[in-house]
Design an enzyme around this catalytic site. Structure first.
Site, PDB file in Angstrom:
ATOM      1  N   ASP A   1       0.780  -1.700   0.175  1.00 54.73           N
ATOM      2  CA  ASP A   1      -0.217   0.467  -0.014  1.00 54.73           C
ATOM      3  C   ASP A   1       0.708   0.993   0.450  1.00 54.73           C
ATOM      4  O   ASP A   1       1.897   1.027   0.840  1.00 54.73           O
ATOM      5  CB  ASP A   1      -0.750  -0.264   1.761  1.00 54.73           C
ATOM      6  CG  ASP A   1      -2.202   0.793   1.472  1.00 54.73           C
ATOM      7  OD1 ASP A   1      -2.934   0.999   0.615  1.00 54.73           O
ATOM      8  OD2 ASP A   1      -1.522   2.012   2.135  1.00 54.73           O
TER       9      ASP A   1
ATOM     10  N   GLU B   1      -1.292  -1.206  -6.153  1.00 54.66           N
ATOM     11  CA  GLU B   1      -2.649  -0.249  -6.478  1.00 54.66           C
ATOM     12  C   GLU B   1      -2.419   0.163  -7.895  1.00 54.66           C
ATOM     13  O   GLU B   1      -1.247   0.834  -8.610  1.00 54.66           O
ATOM     14  CB  GLU B   1      -3.313   0.720  -5.379  1.00 54.66           C
ATOM     15  CG  GLU B   1      -3.802  -0.229  -4.561  1.00 54.66           C
ATOM     16  CD  GLU B   1      -3.872   1.188  -3.549  1.00 54.66           C
ATOM     17  OE1 GLU B   1      -5.391   1.470  -3.460  1.00 54.66           O
ATOM     18  OE2 GLU B   1      -3.350   1.429  -3.000  1.00 54.66           O
TER      19      GLU B   1
ATOM     20  N   CYS C   1     -13.574  -1.912  12.126  1.00 59.98           N
ATOM     21  CA  CYS C   1     -14.717  -3.002  11.302  1.00 59.98           C
ATOM     22  C   CYS C   1     -15.228  -3.299  12.004  1.00 59.98           C
ATOM     23  O   CYS C   1     -16.187  -3.837  12.994  1.00 59.98           O
ATOM     24  CB  CYS C   1     -14.215  -4.500  11.047  1.00 59.98           C
ATOM     25  SG  CYS C   1     -15.678  -4.985  10.301  1.00 59.98           S
TER      26      CYS C   1
ATOM     27  N   ASP D   1      -3.670   1.574   7.193  1.00 63.59           N
ATOM     28  CA  ASP D   1      -2.052   0.917   5.675  1.00 63.59           C
ATOM     29  C   ASP D   1      -2.210  -0.254   5.560  1.00 63.59           C
ATOM     30  O   ASP D   1      -2.782  -0.705   4.831  1.00 63.59           O
ATOM     31  CB  ASP D   1      -1.769   1.713   5.491  1.00 63.59           C
ATOM     32  CG  ASP D   1      -1.357   3.183   5.793  1.00 63.59           C
ATOM     33  OD1 ASP D   1      -2.495   3.529   4.768  1.00 63.59           O
ATOM     34  OD2 ASP D   1      -0.585   4.154   6.156  1.00 63.59           O
TER      35      ASP D   1
HETATM   36 ZN   LIG Z   1     -14.785  -7.096   9.472  1.00 59.40          ZN
END
Ligand SMILES: [Zn+2]
Length: 461
Positions: free
Chosen positions: A216, A308, A380, A390
């Site tokens: 990243d 990316e 999350c 990152d």
């Molecule tokens: Zn998750």
């Protein structure tokens, strides 16, 4: 595996040698400007004739602008245009004509829509002030001396190198490299010779072929790897900014050249100009060194590298970001990884620009609708996973490689243009954009549907 590779060495020219090289660079400019003048005159003539209603077949014949055509025209005119032509190698004139032939081709391809990228303008005259002095030799005696500290070039003779040419000399000695051309040019106040070589590389296998790393790229840290390693951003330009400011200020107080009043620059102004150029050159060298070390290590230690597809050109248009982005060299990292993974027998996977590497959870695959820039820690909401933002992105990129591997074993997932056309992958279903993948250099085109500007922001810190 045969590759075209360049070997560049710093030169230590004597004042006399420098004068000869500069004369050759000047000869290249003369040939370039003369041929450009011819092309422009004929184009103007034909345009004028059309306005008089002259039939297309009766127009002044167009001049060819391929290199052989330009060379032929130059050879028939050089006695008049440059009666001194014998003083310089024919390669000098060839350098100028070749540059023009490429410029004309790029311009016409760009106009005809055959060339990707920004539109290319019409060739301009080369001036002494604006042009980097350079001359390329493609024929004649080009070699590295057995002591590996000198090179021999046509007309210029034996030139001392500032550093040892052993890496190239070894390859030349065992017959795995062939010199195709040598270019002498000045860069940041120093002279360099660059050999373009055809090199036979022995194919090799990266140490752990099954090892995968997600990279990243960012501005805060240059790179965060999925292994948890953080590569710091050295910020060479920012480091040098104080010196640069001071020198620029000093230069502004000295007498600069001004063509409007026919004023020549002072010796002291020229001195600060040189000092400024050398600071900039040092920044460029430090940056290049760091990037090469990083990309070589990644390509050697991992079989698969995932990065990316960043919209670098777009990010450079952001005025607040441009300097920092340019200081990191994202595009250069990608370019180097592309060929270095090939050399080491590995593979580079470039994640689609709209792959939500930052917004997805690396644990359960849930994707957040929004992720503010200020959120440095990813939490999350579905599975309560908490980790560095990152690192989460790097892990997502690494996971992409596994999906690609599974997918490739099954069916062809890319269409003719390299664009992704596969069905959603399990685990990453709630994604607005599918995790499209393409091998390096063949990234598929996807119509922009938002997310692009957001992506720029995401990479900002
Ligand atoms: Zn998750």
């Amino acid at each position: 595996m045969n590759t075209i590779q360049a070997y560049r060495f710093a030169l230590d020219l004597t004042p006399r040698q420098e004068r000869v090289v500069l004369a050759h660079a000047g000869a290249a400019r003369v040939a370039h400007n003369w041929a450009l003048g011819q092309i422009k005159a004929v184009m103007g003539q034909r345009a004028a004739e059309r306005t008089y209603g002259v039939a297309e077949a009766d127009l002044t014949p167009a001049t060819g602008w391929t290199l052989p055509a330009l060379r032929k025209a130059w050879n028939s005119a050089k006695d008049e245009v440059a009666p001194w032509w014998r003083e310089c190698s024919k390669e000098a004139f060839n350098t100028g004509l070749d540059g023009l032939a490429r410029a004309m081709k790029n311009w016409s391809d760009s106009r005809g829509g055959k060339r990707a990228g920004r539109s290319v303008g019409f060739a301009r005259r080369k001036t002494k002030r604006r042009t980097t002095p350079s001359v390329r030799f493609t024929t004649g005696a080009i070699r590295v001396e057995p002591d590996r500290k000198h090179v021999v070039l046509p007309r210029l003779g034996r030139l001392a190198l500032h550093e040892s040419a052993r890496k190239l000399a070894r390859r030349l000695d065992n017959g795995t490299a062939r010199i195709m051309s040598a270019t002498v040019r000045r860069d940041g106040g120093r002279w360099y010779v660059s050999f373009t070589c055809e090199v036979q590389r022995t194919p090799c296998v990266p140490a752990p072929p099954a090892s995968t790393v997600g990279v990243d790229l960012g501005v805060k840290h240059l790179a965060v790897l999925s292994t948890g390693e953080v590569v710091a951003n050295p910020r060479h330009l920012a480091q040098a900014s104080r010196r640069l400011r001071r020198l620029a200020r000093r230069q502004s107080r000295r007498i600069s050249p001004d063509w409007r009043v026919r004023r020549a620059e002072s010796k002291r102004w020229e001195g600060t100009r040189r000092a400024l150029a050398s600071v900039h050159a040092r920044v460029a060298h430090l940056r290049r060194d760091g990037l090469h070390k990083l990309t070589t290590r990644l390509a050697r230690e991992h079989g698969t590298v995932v990065v990316e597809d960043l919209n670098v050109a777009g990010m450079l248009r952001n005025r607040k970001l441009a300097r920092h982005i340019a200081d990191t060299g994202f595009a250069e990292i990608r370019r180097q990884l592309t060929y270095k993974t090939q050399w080491s027998g590995g593979q580079l996977i470039v994640a689609n620009r709209w792959y939500p590497s930052s917004k997805a959870c690396s644990g359960c695959g849930a994707v957040k609708a929004k992720l503010a820039l200020s959120e440095r820690t990813y939490t999350c909401t579905t599975c309560d996973l908490t980790l560095d933002r990152d690192l989460n992105a790097a892990l997502n990129l690494a996971a992409l490689a596994r999906n690609v591997a599974d997918d490739r074993s099954g069916r062809e997932s890319l269409n003719g243009r390299g664009a992704d056309r596969k069905t959603p992958l399990a685990g990453l279903v709630a994604v607005k954009r599918l995790p499209g993948t393409a091998p390096a250099g063949q990234t598929g085109t996807v119509p922009p549907q938002g997310g692009a500007t957001d992506r720029v922001r995401t990479k900002a810190h």
